[in-house]
Design a protein around this motif. Structure first.
Motif, mmCIF file in Angstrom:
data_model
loop_
_atom_site.group_PDB
_atom_site.id
_atom_site.type_symbol
_atom_site.label_atom_id
_atom_site.label_comp_id
_atom_site.label_asym_id
_atom_site.label_seq_id
_atom_site.Cartn_x
_atom_site.Cartn_y
_atom_site.Cartn_z
ATOM 1 N N GLN A 1 0.841 -1.213 0.000
ATOM 2 C CA GLN A 1 0.000 0.000 0.000
ATOM 3 C C GLN A 1 0.870 1.255 0.000
ATOM 4 O OE1 GLN A 1 -2.247 -1.127 3.478
ATOM 5 N NE2 GLN A 1 -4.023 -1.717 2.255
ATOM 6 N N THR B 1 2.387 1.733 -3.369
ATOM 7 C CA THR B 1 1.289 2.222 -4.225
ATOM 8 C C THR B 1 1.081 3.714 -3.983
ATOM 9 O OG1 THR B 1 0.209 0.071 -4.144
ATOM 10 C CG2 THR B 1 -1.161 1.939 -4.790
ATOM 11 N N GLY C 1 -6.286 1.484 3.653
ATOM 12 C CA GLY C 1 -4.838 1.303 3.767
ATOM 13 C C GLY C 1 -4.060 2.261 2.881
ATOM 14 N N VAL C 2 -4.351 2.260 1.581
ATOM 15 C CA VAL C 2 -3.644 3.163 0.671
ATOM 16 C C VAL C 2 -3.979 4.604 1.030
ATOM 17 C CG1 VAL C 2 -3.398 3.896 -1.738
ATOM 18 C CG2 VAL C 2 -3.616 1.460 -1.214
ATOM 19 N N SER D 1 -16.423 6.497 5.619
ATOM 20 C CA SER D 1 -17.792 6.084 5.917
ATOM 21 C C SER D 1 -18.165 6.116 7.399
ATOM 22 C CB SER D 1 -18.026 4.674 5.363
ATOM 23 O OG SER D 1 -17.114 3.779 5.953
ATOM 24 N N LYS E 1 -13.266 6.609 11.207
ATOM 25 C CA LYS E 1 -12.376 6.802 10.055
ATOM 26 C C LYS E 1 -12.143 8.288 9.806
ATOM 27 C CE LYS E 1 -13.290 2.647 7.300
ATOM 28 N NZ LYS E 1 -13.832 2.148 6.025
ATOM 29 N N SER F 1 -18.620 9.218 2.922
ATOM 30 C CA SER F 1 -18.437 8.561 1.616
ATOM 31 C C SER F 1 -19.702 7.890 1.085
ATOM 32 C CB SER F 1 -17.311 7.531 1.699
ATOM 33 O OG SER F 1 -17.586 6.569 2.686
ATOM 34 N N ARG F 2 -20.641 7.546 1.967
ATOM 35 C CA ARG F 2 -21.845 6.861 1.456
ATOM 36 C C ARG F 2 -23.008 7.823 1.266
ATOM 37 N NH1 ARG F 2 -19.654 1.402 1.984
ATOM 38 N NH2 ARG F 2 -17.523 2.043 2.346
ATOM 39 N N GLY G 1 -9.817 5.154 -5.604
ATOM 40 C CA GLY G 1 -9.573 3.714 -5.538
ATOM 41 C C GLY G 1 -10.846 2.970 -5.206
ATOM 42 N N PHE H 1 -7.268 4.227 -9.414
ATOM 43 C CA PHE H 1 -6.342 3.134 -9.091
ATOM 44 C C PHE H 1 -7.011 1.890 -8.495
ATOM 45 C CE2 PHE H 1 -5.986 3.693 -4.453
ATOM 46 C CZ PHE H 1 -6.519 4.967 -4.292
ATOM 47 N N MET I 1 -11.082 -0.439 -7.582
ATOM 48 C CA MET I 1 -12.550 -0.468 -7.541
ATOM 49 C C MET I 1 -13.040 -1.225 -6.310
ATOM 50 S SD MET I 1 -11.148 -1.883 -10.455
ATOM 51 C CE MET I 1 -10.593 -3.495 -10.936
ATOM 52 N N GLY J 1 -2.842 3.529 -13.209
ATOM 53 C CA GLY J 1 -1.550 2.859 -13.114
ATOM 54 C C GLY J 1 -1.635 1.657 -12.200
ATOM 55 N N LEU K 1 0.810 -0.737 -9.728
ATOM 56 C CA LEU K 1 2.105 -0.735 -9.026
ATOM 57 C C LEU K 1 3.147 -1.599 -9.729
ATOM 58 C CD1 LEU K 1 3.896 -0.103 -6.551
ATOM 59 C CD2 LEU K 1 2.848 -2.056 -5.408
#
Ligand SMILES: NC(=O)c1ccc[n+]([C@@H]2O[C@H](COP(=O)([O-])OP(=O)(O)OC[C@H]3O[C@@H](n4cnc5c(N)ncnc54)[C@H](OP(=O)(O)O)[C@@H]3O)[C@@H](O)[C@H]2O)c1
Length: 317
Positions: free
Chosen positions: A123, A126, A151-152, A172, A176, A191-192, A210, A231, A233, A256, A258
């Motif tokens: 991650q 990335t 993570g990323v 979400s 977080k 996010s939702r 992502g 990056f 889905m 892209g 990694l």
């Protein structure tokens, strides 16, 4: 040796844990005794049969782990027995022993232990190429990251903040959200939900996406001449995008993988040194990874798959 494996693609019930043969190394390979194995979203796609997985009977998932060099092939020059290494692009990692091509092993500095390395390897590398190869942002620009506490997302946001950018994102849950704010993110949107999008449309120079299903929203968040760095889905496949529509607003879509940015020993070395530097300078902090026993692979897949995880999920042999 023990390994987590599966014989046919499917849901997490196909995963089995048990004895299989230990790999034999070739002259240019090293044998790594894994200490921590990284579980990634791509492993879920692979288990479902939606992503390329190296042929093996039975299938053994996983491409990322850190551990100790137990044996080296006759032609190996870059590693020695007893050293701790990380790899992020070597198949069959969900096992106690992995045969690793010498040019794919990244030797760890004394400041980075195997748990941290497995927590941030794939991650983090990335996040590094997304930030520095694809993003190439200018200081003080506003950037947005979907799923910013994944993570990323956690690593990317801290790299971009350390690089001098104004970072925003979506997440979400309240937990977080506070994590991202604690890392220095300016604002975190739910996010939702979508009712906030209009208020910040057209403001961002770069949107890192992502999640995938959010692509139309990410394009709306961009200002003219901005770019979406697409990056992954994690939230579902993206819609098809019409280049003519993009052109009319001078918006770009960059993508892209990694693995196309890790093509030699030297490239892995330089990129990992750049990443580890952020940790050594105290510019990136990570939340404690969630560690499952390798034997509990099913539970680990479930935890990641349903979006419960904050930060990295590790498997311990
Ligand atoms: N291109 C590359 O080379 C490369 C390399 C590594 C990873 N990736 C991709 O990068 C993305 C993030 O990876 P990661 O390892 O950071 O994963 P992760 O830790 O699971 O984070 C993914 C985030 O996506 C968000 N999300 C939104 N809708 C979701 C849904 N329906 N189900 C699950 N999550 C959802 C979640 O954030 P909220 O719940 O807060 O919205 C979650 O935190 C993935 O798509 C992965 O495939 C790409």
């Amino acid at each position: 040796m023990n390994a987590l494996y599966f014989e046919k693609f499917g849901d997490r019930e196909v995963l089995q844990y048990g004895k299989i043969q230990r790999p034999k190394i070739k002259q240019d390979e090293i044998l790594v005794k894994t200490e921590y194995i990284g579980l990634n979203f791509a492993d879920i796609y692979r288990r479902r049969g939606e992503y390329y997985i190296e042929k093996h009977i039975p299938y053994i998932n996983g491409y990322e782990a850190a551990g100790v060099v137990e044996a080296v092939g006759a032609k190996v020059k870059n590693q020695q027995i007893g050293e701790t290494v990380l790899f992020v692009d070597v198949p069959f990692a969900n096992a106690e022993y992995v045969a690793v091509p010498s040019d794919r092993a990244i030797r760890l500095p004394a400041t980075i232990d195997s748990k941290l390395a497995a927590s941030v390897g794939l991650q983090g590398l990335t996040a590094d190429f997304l930030a520095h190869d694809l993003g190439q942002n200018i200081r003080d620009e506003k950037v947005f990251i979907t799923g910013i506490s994944g993570g990323v997302g956690q690593l990317l946001s801290q790299i971009l903040i350390a690089d001098g950018l104004a970072v925003y994102g979506s997440a979400s849950s309240a937990e977080k959200k506070s994590l991202a704010l604690a890392h220095g993110v300016r604002e975190v949107f739910p996010s939702r939900e979508t009712d906030w999008v209009e208020s910040v449309e057209g403001q961002f120079a770069t949107v890192y996406d992502g999640v995938g299903s959010t692509l139309p929203q990410s394009l709306d968040l961009l200002k003219h001449r901005g770019k979406v760095v697409f990056f992954g889905m994690a939230g579902g496949d993206p819609i098809k995008v019409d280049p003519v529509t993009l052109m009319s607003e001078s918006k770009s879509l960059l993508t892209g993988d990694l693995w196309d940015y890790l093509t030699s020993y030297q490239e892995r070395k330089l990129r990992s040194e750049r990443l580890f530097n952020y940790f050594e300078q105290g510019k990136i902090k990570i939340s404690e990874p969630t560690v499952f026993s390798l034997a509990d692979g099913k539970a680990a897949h479930e935890f990641l798959e349903i979006g419960k995880s904050i930060g990295k999920v590790l498997l311990k042999p």
